[in-house]
Design an enzyme around this catalytic site. Structure first.
Site, PDB file in Angstrom:
ATOM      1  N   CYS A   5       0.935   4.460   3.836  1.00 43.71           N
ATOM      2  CA  CYS A   5       1.436   3.598   2.750  1.00 43.71           C
ATOM      3  C   CYS A   5       2.970   3.584   2.750  1.00 43.71           C
ATOM      4  O   CYS A   5       3.608   4.635   2.620  1.00 43.71           O
ATOM      5  CB  CYS A   5       0.895   4.130   1.426  1.00 43.71           C
ATOM      6  N   GLY A  92      -2.197 -12.053  -4.250  1.00 39.73           N
ATOM      7  CA  GLY A  92      -0.908 -11.987  -3.553  1.00 39.73           C
ATOM      8  C   GLY A  92      -0.447 -10.561  -3.304  1.00 39.73           C
ATOM      9  O   GLY A  92       0.640 -10.347  -2.771  1.00 39.73           O
ATOM     10  N   HIS A  97      -0.082  -0.160  -3.057  1.00 40.01           N
ATOM     11  CA  HIS A  97       0.415   0.976  -3.851  1.00 40.01           C
ATOM     12  C   HIS A  97       0.966   0.299  -5.096  1.00 40.01           C
ATOM     13  O   HIS A  97       1.899  -0.519  -4.987  1.00 40.01           O
ATOM     14  CB  HIS A  97       1.498   1.732  -3.073  1.00 40.01           C
ATOM     15  N   HIS A  99       2.667  -1.441  -7.980  1.00 42.66           N
ATOM     16  CA  HIS A  99       4.099  -1.673  -8.212  1.00 42.66           C
ATOM     17  C   HIS A  99       4.274  -2.801  -9.205  1.00 42.66           C
ATOM     18  O   HIS A  99       3.509  -3.755  -9.232  1.00 42.66           O
ATOM     19  CB  HIS A  99       4.830  -1.979  -6.906  1.00 42.66           C
TER      20      HIS A  99
HETATM   21  P1  5GP Z   1       3.131  -7.585  -3.483  1.00 46.70           P
HETATM   22  O1  5GP Z   1       2.975  -8.924  -2.812  1.00 46.70           O
HETATM   23  O2  5GP Z   1       2.237  -6.527  -2.850  1.00 46.70           O
HETATM   24  O3  5GP Z   1       2.985  -7.658  -4.979  1.00 46.70           O
HETATM   25  O4  5GP Z   1       4.625  -7.185  -3.270  1.00 46.70           O
HETATM   26  C1  5GP Z   1       5.065  -6.342  -2.248  1.00 46.70           C
HETATM   27  C2  5GP Z   1       6.563  -6.456  -2.239  1.00 46.70           C
HETATM   28  O5  5GP Z   1       7.080  -5.398  -1.468  1.00 46.70           O
HETATM   29  C3  5GP Z   1       7.075  -7.765  -1.599  1.00 46.70           C
HETATM   30  O6  5GP Z   1       7.873  -8.465  -2.556  1.00 46.70           O
HETATM   31  C4  5GP Z   1       7.883  -7.283  -0.395  1.00 46.70           C
HETATM   32  O7  5GP Z   1       9.047  -8.048  -0.178  1.00 46.70           O
HETATM   33  C5  5GP Z   1       8.196  -5.844  -0.755  1.00 46.70           C
HETATM   34  N1  5GP Z   1       8.328  -4.938   0.374  1.00 46.70           N
HETATM   35  C6  5GP Z   1       7.471  -4.823   1.426  1.00 46.70           C
HETATM   36  N2  5GP Z   1       7.876  -3.855   2.253  1.00 46.70           N
HETATM   37  C7  5GP Z   1       9.016  -3.334   1.717  1.00 46.70           C
HETATM   38  C8  5GP Z   1       9.887  -2.280   2.122  1.00 46.70           C
HETATM   39  O8  5GP Z   1       9.710  -1.618   3.139  1.00 46.70           O
HETATM   40  N3  5GP Z   1      10.951  -2.026   1.316  1.00 46.70           N
HETATM   41  C9  5GP Z   1      11.180  -2.738   0.158  1.00 46.70           C
HETATM   42  N4  5GP Z   1      12.251  -2.406  -0.547  1.00 46.70           N
HETATM   43  N5  5GP Z   1      10.364  -3.726  -0.253  1.00 46.70           N
HETATM   44  C10 5GP Z   1       9.291  -4.019   0.511  1.00 46.70           C
HETATM   45 ZN    ZN Z   2       1.148   4.842  -1.605  1.00 45.78          ZN
END
Ligand code: 5GP
Ligand code: ZN
Length: 111
Positions: A5, A92, A97, A99
């Site tokens: 992760c 989406g 994990h 967030h």
């Molecule tokens: P989700 O689509 O899962 O709600 O959002 C995941 C978010 O994590 C995306 O906005 C993406 O740009 C961000 N993200 C993915 N990998 C990384 C990373 O390694 N570092 C950071 N700071 N953000 C990440």
């Molecule tokens: Zn995790």
């Protein structure tokens, strides 16, 4: 910790992130692909994949995380901000994990 992760790795300090807040239980850092002029991610350090995986023993942790959101936004000088949680397939969610996105400043996308 889930060894596959990326957010667990960030929480452990094994992957770099532009951190704006950290304590023993939660962390906030800038999203790597910002969708607004201020785009932060706030995570529990504990690996919890989705909201569906929360249980009552996480109550204090999640309460702390939600209470931290306006404090973290205030540090970034945001008057108003949007909080987004993508949760599970079809939402989406890419990183499994839990967030909380904080989106603020200019260019907050509308929906
Ligand atoms: P989700 O689509 O899962 O709600 O959002 C995941 C978010 O994590 C995306 O906005 C993406 O740009 C961000 N993200 C993915 N990998 C990384 C990373 O390694 N570092 C950071 N700071 N953000 C990440
Ligand atoms: Zn995790």
């Amino acid at each position: 910790m889930d060894t596959d992760c990326i957010f667990c790795k960030i929480a452990a300090g094994d992957l770099p992130a532009k951190k704006v807040y950290e304590d023993d239980q939660i962390m906030a850092f800038f999203d790597i692909h910002p969708k607004a002029s201020v785009h932060l991610l706030v995570i529990p350090k504990k690996h919890i994949a989705t909201l569906n995986d929360l249980n009552t023993t996480d109550s204090a942790l999640i309460s702390k995380l939600v209470l931290a959101l306006p404090e973290i936004a205030k540090e970034q000088k945001l008057e108003g901000f949007r909080v987004v949680v993508n949760n599970g397939p079809g939402s989406g969610q890419i990183v499994y994990h839990l967030h909380f996105h904080i989106l603020g400043g200019k260019q907050i996308p509308t929906f």
